[in-house]
Every structure is written in structure tokens, then in C-alpha cells.
Design a protein around this motif. Structure first.
Motif, PDB file in Angstrom:
ATOM      1  N   ALA A 127       0.862  -1.135  -0.102  1.00  0.00           N
ATOM      2  CA  ALA A 127      -0.079  -0.208   0.068  1.00  0.00           C
ATOM      3  C   ALA A 127       0.736   1.096  -0.201  1.00  0.00           C
ATOM      4  O   ALA A 127       0.514   2.167  -0.708  1.00  0.00           O
ATOM      5  N   ASP A 128       1.782   1.141   0.689  1.00  0.00           N
ATOM      6  CA  ASP A 128       2.764   2.241   0.798  1.00  0.00           C
ATOM      7  C   ASP A 128       3.540   2.417  -0.547  1.00  0.00           C
ATOM      8  O   ASP A 128       3.742   3.610  -1.044  1.00  0.00           O
ATOM      9  N   VAL A 129       3.661   1.456  -1.322  1.00  0.00           N
ATOM     10  CA  VAL A 129       4.205   1.557  -2.858  1.00  0.00           C
ATOM     11  C   VAL A 129       3.232   2.441  -3.499  1.00  0.00           C
ATOM     12  O   VAL A 129       3.685   3.162  -4.446  1.00  0.00           O
ATOM     13  N   VAL A 130       2.057   2.090  -3.580  1.00  0.00           N
ATOM     14  CA  VAL A 130       0.960   2.676  -4.033  1.00  0.00           C
ATOM     15  C   VAL A 130       0.992   4.276  -3.884  1.00  0.00           C
ATOM     16  O   VAL A 130       0.865   5.141  -4.544  1.00  0.00           O
ATOM     17  N   VAL A 158       7.760  -2.800 -10.731  1.00  0.00           N
ATOM     18  CA  VAL A 158       6.279  -3.240 -10.658  1.00  0.00           C
ATOM     19  C   VAL A 158       5.428  -2.262 -11.273  1.00  0.00           C
ATOM     20  O   VAL A 158       5.681  -1.142 -11.186  1.00  0.00           O
ATOM     21  N   ASP A 159       4.367  -2.668 -11.711  1.00  0.00           N
ATOM     22  CA  ASP A 159       3.266  -1.834 -12.236  1.00  0.00           C
ATOM     23  C   ASP A 159       2.134  -1.685 -11.524  1.00  0.00           C
ATOM     24  O   ASP A 159       1.080  -0.908 -12.055  1.00  0.00           O
ATOM     25  N   GLY A 160       2.084  -2.073 -10.254  1.00  0.00           N
ATOM     26  CA  GLY A 160       0.790  -1.934  -9.516  1.00  0.00           C
ATOM     27  C   GLY A 160       1.208  -2.681  -8.015  1.00  0.00           C
ATOM     28  O   GLY A 160       1.850  -3.557  -7.878  1.00  0.00           O
ATOM     29  N   ALA A 161       0.086  -2.452  -7.210  1.00  0.00           N
ATOM     30  CA  ALA A 161       0.134  -3.085  -5.913  1.00  0.00           C
ATOM     31  C   ALA A 161       0.233  -4.605  -5.966  1.00  0.00           C
ATOM     32  O   ALA A 161       0.713  -5.355  -4.963  1.00  0.00           O
TER      33      ALA A 161
END
Length: 379
Positions: A127-130, A158-161
Motif C-alpha cells: 500500500a505504501d508503494v501505491v 512493478v506496475d501496481g500493488a
């Protein structure tokens, strides 16, 4: 004999080639190797087989050495501090080496001294990556484990969570970075001695394939002279600010708008400097030996106008020696450097260097030799 003993922790190809550079100087080497079959253990006469992660093993090994250096950055920092406290010179020292061991520490220190880097921060979970992506230009995002990665390992784009969970399974902090839209990758290699003398090699272009260095071109073709000088000055600044002793490789992105950003640091001889074995007045390995012994550093200038290094990776063709006849007959100037490793698909088992006045010709010769040795080129 009064010649010093250099203790090398790690038995890989970097140790093998550093030992080779010390032979003409009469320098003796003592090696701490994982196994007797490691690349450097095959050629160094004084080999201790043991675990570099064990402090008592390190202490016993170091007692026979005048200085300790490394062919990798994985020795625990606390162990190196213990050796220093016991009066054993460690070069580079733990205060410097920590910046090559921990990407989070590296980024924080580079920020503090004003070195340009990609946007980044430590992230806690997917979630923090998002959230990190939303703070900038969105996905894709580059995730890196702060410790233990190399040659593309420990790095994810990465392309998403839904793709961001894997890095967190390693149980170490994860660094998120913007994915830089770079024009190419460069490397600035410098060497610094304990009394502060430093030399800078020409900035090179590093071509990566599947996260692994494939080809290095020295000097980087078409690089603006002012940007080349800025990259050298930046690398020398990093070496001085971090107190590096020995060789430092600063891996860089050249952006499409003409800037440079620091990607990674390596405090040891580096793949982007292998060209210096045949293309520079003094190789990176010879200057690393000089630096850790606090000897005057050698001339880093190139000999020919162009030198190209191509890594030889293992493939489905295990008997590379039979390919020598063709490669050497086709190109008498070719320099082959093999590491004594078993051939496994994708493994770095050697490199070739070519040089000359015509860049296109030099590149073709390097690519042909590396491909023929691997078995991907048949004629």
C-alpha cells in the motif's frame, strides 16, 4: 621479505584479477574463500577456506595480513569495526562500506551531500508503494531490497500493488525509486588512497541485458565533455565525502534532458572497469592494490582511442577452450580473461577486451568473440 600481505575477503573473479595485478609488484596475497574451487582460490597460494560471516574466522585470517580488502561488500559491518578496533587496517573501512551494503543508508547520505539521485524513499508495504507512486509520476516503480542484491537480483520493476508483495518477503527494508526514463547507463570509476590522492578513469557507457552488464564502451561515445567532467567530479566527491579507500564505481543514469543521476555504488573493482586491464595505463585492479597499501596511484588515462569489454556468459556450450582457436586467429589483438568457473547458463565466466581506432570495428570484434565463446555465434 618486507613486502606486505594483502588479505582479500572473497574468492571470486575480482579477487583473482586483483591478485594478478599485485604479482608484478611483488605483493603477497592471502585469500579468505568460501571453497577451494572459487575463482581466486585456484590461483592464490595462501588460501583460508572459511565463512566471512564468522568473526573468529575473520580474526584468524586477518592476523597474517597487513591490510584487509574485499571482492564483495557482504562482510557484516560490526565484524569490520571489531577488526579495526584491534588495529587491523580495513580498506575500504566499515564507515564507507556501509553505503555500498545498504541502499537506504546510501540514498540518505547522498541526499545529505547534495548528490543527484532518482526520487526515492523506504516503503513499508504494498500500500505504501501505491502511495509512493501517487506522490510522483505513478507506476511503474522500481523496488529494491536495501541489502543483498546484485546483477539484477533484489530488484523489481512493478506496475501496481498486486506486483509489489514479493520484495517484502525477504524480511529486509524495501527502497522504492522512480523508474528513470534514461537515455543510457554510465559509470564513473575512481580510486582514492588513505592520504587523499585520487584518480578518475574516463566515464564509460554500460549496456545492460536482463539486469546484467553485457558490454562496456570506454570512453562513453558521444558524451558531452562537460557532462563527462561533471560525472568524474561527482564520483570523486562521493569518494572523498564517504571516506572511500580503494576503487569506487558510481553507476549513473544519463537522462534524456542531459542530467546524471546516481543509481548504485560499488566499493571494489567493478565490471564497468574491466576494460582498464588492456585499455588503460594502470588498471582498476592495480590502482586498487596501490590504494589499499597507500602507494602512489597510477595513471588512469586510456591507451587506445576506444576499448570495449564484453562479458562472456555461460550458455549451452561448456567447452569454451575449443573456441580459442577461432577467436584468436580471427582477432590477434583480442584479450580473453577467463575466471576458472564452471559454465552455467547466464553465469559470468569471463570477459573479452578489444581496442582500436574505429569504434564500430572494436564493438563488432568484442561482440563476436563473446558470442563465439558462449556458442551463440558459429562462424
Amino acid at each position: 621479505m618486507t613486502f606486505p600481505v594483502v588479505g582479500m575477503v572473497g574468492g571470486g573473479q575480482l579477487a583473482r584479477m586483483t591478485h594478478e595485478a599485485g604479482i608484478p609488484l611483488g605483493i603477497r596475497f592471502r585469500l579468505l574463500s568460501d571453497t577451494p574451487q572459487d575463482s581466486a582460490a585456484q590461483v592464490v597460494s595462501d588460501v583460508v577456506v572459511g565463512d566471512y560471516r564468522d568473526l573468529d574466522t575473520l580474526r584468524t585470517f586477518a592476523r597474517g595480513c597487513d591490510v584487509i580488502t574485499f571482492d564483495h561488500e557482504h562482510v557484516p559491518t560490526a565484524h569490520l569495526r571489531a577488526l579495526e578496533a584491534e588495529g587491523i587496517p580495513v580498506r575500504p573501512g566499515p564507515d564507507a562500506l556501509e553505503h555500498a551494503q545498504d541502499k537506504g543508508v546510501m540514498r540518505a547520505r547522498l541526499d545529505a551531500i547534495g548528490v543527484p539521485c532518482p526520487r526515492h524513499r523506504i516503503v513499508a508495504d504494498p500500500a505504501d508503494v501505491v502511495a509512493f507512486a501517487a506522490e510522483g509520476s505513478g507506476f511503474p516503480v522500481v523496488l529494491k531490497t536495501v541489502r543483498g542484491g546484485y546483477d539484477g537480483k533484489g530488484v523489481w520493476v512493478v506496475d501496481g500493488a498486486d506486483e509489489a508483495a514479493e520484495p517484502f518477503r525477504a524480511g529486509v527494508p524495501v527502497l522504492a525509486e522512480e523508474k528513470v526514463d534514461f537515455a543510457r547507463e554510465l559509470a564513473a570509476n575512481v580510486v582514492r588512497s588513505p592520504h587523499g590522492q585520487a584518480v578518475a578513469y574516463p566515464v564509460v557507457e554500460s549496456v545492460q541485458v536482463n539486469g546484467v552488464c553485457d558490454t562496456v564502451i570506454a570512453p562513453a561515445p558521444g558524451l558531452d565533455p562537460d557532462l563527462a567532467a561533471a560525472a568524474q567530479e561527482l564520483a570523486l566527491k562521493v569518494a572523498a565525502e564517504l571516506g572511500v579507500v580503494g576503487h569506487l564505481a558510481v553507476e549513473l543514469f544519463e537522462t534524456r534532458d542531459g542530467r546524471i543521476l546516481v543509481n548504485e555504488l560499488a566499493m571494489r573493482p567493478h565490471n564497468s572497469g574491466h576494460w582498464t586491464m588492456d585499455g588503460a595505463v594502470t588498471s582498476q585492479f592495480a590502482n586498487h592494490v596501490r590504494a589499499v597499501l597507500d602507494l602512489p596511484l597510477g595513471d588512469p588515462r586510456p591507451r587506445p582511442p576506444w576499448t570495449v569489454m564484453a562479458n562472456v556468459l555461460g550458455g549451452d556450450y561448456p567447452d569454451m577452450y575449443t573456441a580459442y582457436l577461432h577467436c584468436m586467429a580471427r582477432d590477434p589483438q583480442l584479450k580473453i580473461h577467463m575466471y576458472g568457473k564452471d559454465v552455467k547458463p547466464g553465469r559470468k565466466v569471463g570477459h573479452v577486451n578489444t581496442y582500436g581506432d574505429d569504434l564500430a570495428d572494436v564493438r563488432e570484434r568484442a561482440a563476436h568473440a563473446a558470442g563465439y565463446l558462449r556458442g551463440t555465434i558459429q562462424e
